[in-house]
Design a protein around this motif. Sequence first.
Motif, PDB file in Angstrom:
ATOM      1  N   ILE A   1      36.366  45.846  35.009  1.00  0.00           N
ATOM      2  CA  ILE A   1      35.580  46.476  34.349  1.00  0.00           C
ATOM      3  C   ILE A   1      34.774  45.616  33.413  1.00  0.00           C
ATOM      4  N   ASN A   2      35.331  44.383  33.097  1.00  0.00           N
ATOM      5  CA  ASN A   2      34.851  43.230  31.999  1.00  0.00           C
ATOM      6  C   ASN A   2      33.995  42.402  33.036  1.00  0.00           C
ATOM      7  N   ALA A   3      32.970  42.773  33.419  1.00  0.00           N
ATOM      8  CA  ALA A   3      31.731  42.167  34.145  1.00  0.00           C
ATOM      9  C   ALA A   3      30.461  42.223  33.851  1.00  0.00           C
ATOM     10  N   SER A   4      29.563  41.406  34.326  1.00  0.00           N
ATOM     11  CA  SER A   4      28.129  41.714  34.347  1.00  0.00           C
ATOM     12  C   SER A   4      27.412  41.393  35.551  1.00  0.00           C
TER      13      SER A   4
ATOM     14  N   ALA B   1      43.503  48.411  28.374  1.00  0.00           N
ATOM     15  CA  ALA B   1      42.996  49.067  29.345  1.00  0.00           C
ATOM     16  C   ALA B   1      42.284  47.826  30.338  1.00  0.00           C
ATOM     17  N   ILE B   2      41.435  47.156  29.489  1.00  0.00           N
ATOM     18  CA  ILE B   2      40.734  46.226  30.331  1.00  0.00           C
ATOM     19  C   ILE B   2      41.822  45.126  30.970  1.00  0.00           C
TER      20      ILE B   2
ATOM     21  N   LEU C   1      32.450  38.105  36.775  1.00  0.00           N
ATOM     22  CA  LEU C   1      33.769  38.517  36.356  1.00  0.00           C
ATOM     23  C   LEU C   1      34.284  37.851  34.948  1.00  0.00           C
ATOM     24  N   LYS C   2      34.524  38.351  33.838  1.00  0.00           N
ATOM     25  CA  LYS C   2      34.535  37.741  32.798  1.00  0.00           C
ATOM     26  C   LYS C   2      36.215  37.440  32.506  1.00  0.00           C
ATOM     27  N   HIS C   3      36.602  36.394  32.361  1.00  0.00           N
ATOM     28  CA  HIS C   3      38.181  36.336  32.163  1.00  0.00           C
ATOM     29  C   HIS C   3      38.351  36.066  30.668  1.00  0.00           C
TER      30      HIS C   3
ATOM     31  N   PRO D   1      22.823  45.356  26.552  1.00  0.00           N
ATOM     32  CA  PRO D   1      22.307  44.584  27.571  1.00  0.00           C
ATOM     33  C   PRO D   1      23.348  43.516  27.934  1.00  0.00           C
ATOM     34  N   GLY D   2      23.393  43.658  29.374  1.00  0.00           N
ATOM     35  CA  GLY D   2      24.404  42.377  29.810  1.00  0.00           C
ATOM     36  C   GLY D   2      25.934  42.712  29.787  1.00  0.00           C
ATOM     37  N   GLU D   3      26.412  43.858  29.459  1.00  0.00           N
ATOM     38  CA  GLU D   3      27.394  44.365  29.590  1.00  0.00           C
ATOM     39  C   GLU D   3      27.779  45.594  30.642  1.00  0.00           C
ATOM     40  N   SER D   4      28.887  45.809  30.945  1.00  0.00           N
ATOM     41  CA  SER D   4      29.234  46.801  32.057  1.00  0.00           C
ATOM     42  C   SER D   4      29.875  48.178  31.276  1.00  0.00           C
ATOM     43  N   ALA D   5      30.242  47.977  30.124  1.00  0.00           N
ATOM     44  CA  ALA D   5      30.847  49.374  29.626  1.00  0.00           C
ATOM     45  C   ALA D   5      30.779  49.510  28.166  1.00  0.00           C
TER      46      ALA D   5
END
Length: 472
Positions: free
Chosen positions: A317-320, A310-311, A330-332, A407-411
């Motif tokens: 959605i995979n960001a901070s 899904a990510i 945005l995290k790759h 902390p530091g995560e988006s989901a």
Amino acid sequence: MTTMTQASVREFKMPDVGEGLTEAEILKWYVKPGDTVTDGQVVCEVETAKAAVELPIPYDGVVRDLHFPEGTTVDVGTSIIAVDVSGGTAATGTAATGTAAAAEAPAAAPTAAAPAEEKKSVGSGRQPVLVGYGVATSSTKRRPRKGPEVAVAQASTALRTELNGHAPVAADTPRPLAKPPVRKLAKDLGVDLTTVTPSGPDGVITREDVHAAVAPPAPEPVTAPAVSVPPAPVSAYEAARETRIPIKGVRKATAQAMIGSAFTAPHVTEFVTVDVTRTMKLVEELKQDKEFAGLRVNPLLLIAKALLAAIRRNPDINASWDETAQEIVLKHYVNLGIAAATPRGLIVPNIKDAHAKTLPQLAESLGELVSTAREGKTSPAAMQAGTVTITNVGVFGVDTGTPILNPGESAILAVGSIKLQPWVHKGKVKPRQVTTLALSFDHRLVDGELGSKVLADVAAILEQPKRLITWA
């Protein structure tokens, strides 16, 4: 009493075993004074705000002292153990005294030859040795002799004190400016002119300045003392009904992190109930697959793979949120956190680069993560740099929850218990394996559309696991 030379004793300080940690609690000592230790040998186990860690000693030697008992919280950088690295035994008793006396002997020798030696050094072009910087040093202090020069200096000091009304000022301190009558007044009143703030022209101290120096200070405003209500006495009966546990270590860090997360990131939680019957059948099939022999195969494995898929379909959605730089990062890559309950509290180690792992590799990483956490051996590095987390509350028989972001995560995805329930399948009510998923996300980063897409994708994969192939 045992003595040691300073050069042979090494002090091992409490290291920072994580990023920015300030303290750690000593859980257990594996050595005691008199034990021989070698480079790399584990000497103690400590608990930081992130995990329990074993500390190896970085040199060989004999343990001389453990500075703190077990259960003590020690600041990072504080010495916790002393090790004699000389390879021999320390001197004791008379031998130590004799050594000290020998060390002081050069300093106690007559110094009559010193002037001649100094002249010889100057004459030969060599720099003379300054007093106190010779080869041999000693802490022995001599009482100065009282000669004619000393007596004259003392008499001069007494005369200046009598005339000025205060003790002589050091050579590098300017002499206070005041007229003789003012100095006489200061002497009579016992005022030290060096402590008086001048108000006259060119910094001259006036009579008013001297009087102000002896005036009583203005009374401070009276404030009502704070009323302190003492705690009610606790009876033996009440004490037997309660247990007080100090808040420290992992539990303290978790509490602080959750408070910071809950009141910093605006949380939104969405729910979906899904038929996971096909996923449960796939789990049973994978357990019989040779590729998964010896690996942990359970519903969490496929749920983790579904979230990673899904990510991949919804990478935003995979960001901070970087508050300082005012940027969205945005995290790759996906460092997938798995919340694990341990005897020391909840910790969230993560699988590094989980997005790049095959299903068997992911199963292996999950097994290692869980077993390490249960043993209390999770390293601080394993709990850093997570991007998204899964928490499985279903193992406790709970249907679902509203998880708080790491902390530091988006989901963060919460997985409820999987239960056999009546479900409409192909137009008929049948017993099916059903669970409820809850996705909490940071509404600064993730809007309702993005969060809904991610949750819907996870649910669709768990309902039809073959989508893991078609969506890859």
